[in-house]
Design an enzyme around this catalytic site. Sequence first.
Site, PDB file in Angstrom:
ATOM      1  N   GLU A  41      -3.368  -9.682   2.461  1.00 40.46           N
ATOM      2  CA  GLU A  41      -3.842  -9.709   4.020  1.00 40.46           C
ATOM      3  C   GLU A  41      -5.370 -11.322   4.049  1.00 40.46           C
ATOM      4  O   GLU A  41      -5.431 -11.495   4.994  1.00 40.46           O
ATOM      5  CB  GLU A  41      -4.837  -8.653   3.634  1.00 40.46           C
ATOM      6  N   GLU A  61       0.651  -1.506   0.136  1.00 37.24           N
ATOM      7  CA  GLU A  61       0.085  -0.086   0.365  1.00 37.24           C
ATOM      8  C   GLU A  61       0.720   0.962  -0.090  1.00 37.24           C
ATOM      9  O   GLU A  61       0.637   2.194  -0.743  1.00 37.24           O
ATOM     10  CB  GLU A  61      -0.956  -0.081   0.496  1.00 37.24           C
TER      11      GLU A  61
END
Length: 270
Positions: free
Chosen positions: A144, A124
């Site tokens: 994730e 990110e």
Amino acid sequence: MTDQQTDAQPDEVRFDIDDRGVASVVIDRPRVLNAVDRATHDRLNEIWAAIEADDRVRLVVVTGGGEKAFCVGADMSADAVDKTGLEYWAELDPNGFGGLSLRTTLDVPVIAKVNGYALGGGMEIVLGADIVVAADRAQFGLTEPRVGRLALDGGIHQLVRRIPYTQAMGLLVTGRKAPADELQRMGLVNEVVPAADLDAAVERWVEQVLACAPTSVRAVKQMVTRTAHLSAHEARAMRLPALMDALDSEDSAEGVAAFQQKRSPVWPGK
């Protein structure tokens, strides 16, 4: 010049600005592959705010300490893993992971120098950068789902906007790691080089940015980040502060004069 570091994290995020106006931000926690805990996240937010307030800064290079990782996301050994997914979601930072992944107020370009793993929140941070230069050993992924979590700090929404839909979904719904050359083919990475050449490759990009007028670069960054929700026609009509500064700057006069005189410009902002 080097900033004054807080007592909370005296040496886990290194930050300095050289005499060219190039800021260096290093997440320096190699023992946990540069995973980010709450104190590190807060320190990064402080640093981005300091950069925003410093007109001397012309661009930023962000990387990770050591040789194995850029950043592997949230520190899974930290207190945050005791929170439920809903609790984590309710406390999301509007600036995104590491204070950068969703930040829209930073008006200088950010180069991600990816020296190793860029996973989860680390990926990110990459998505919050403007230019990505990676070592050939680097691997990227929003992993994730492999631990029952979600890339809530912009990973899901940014990735599907940055690369073709099927390529993005192929990463998002598998949580797999992808090598740097694959991400370059997808269009997310600008350049892939052998690890030994990473410093030199990043410096080439730095020099190319520094060759441009500081006011023009700030205007470009601000125009891109603050008009993404608009059509091209609507975006052109926006009278943004950095745009107006650039149009009425000493840089614009110097650039034209240097071109006419067949010399390299000397930007007043330097």
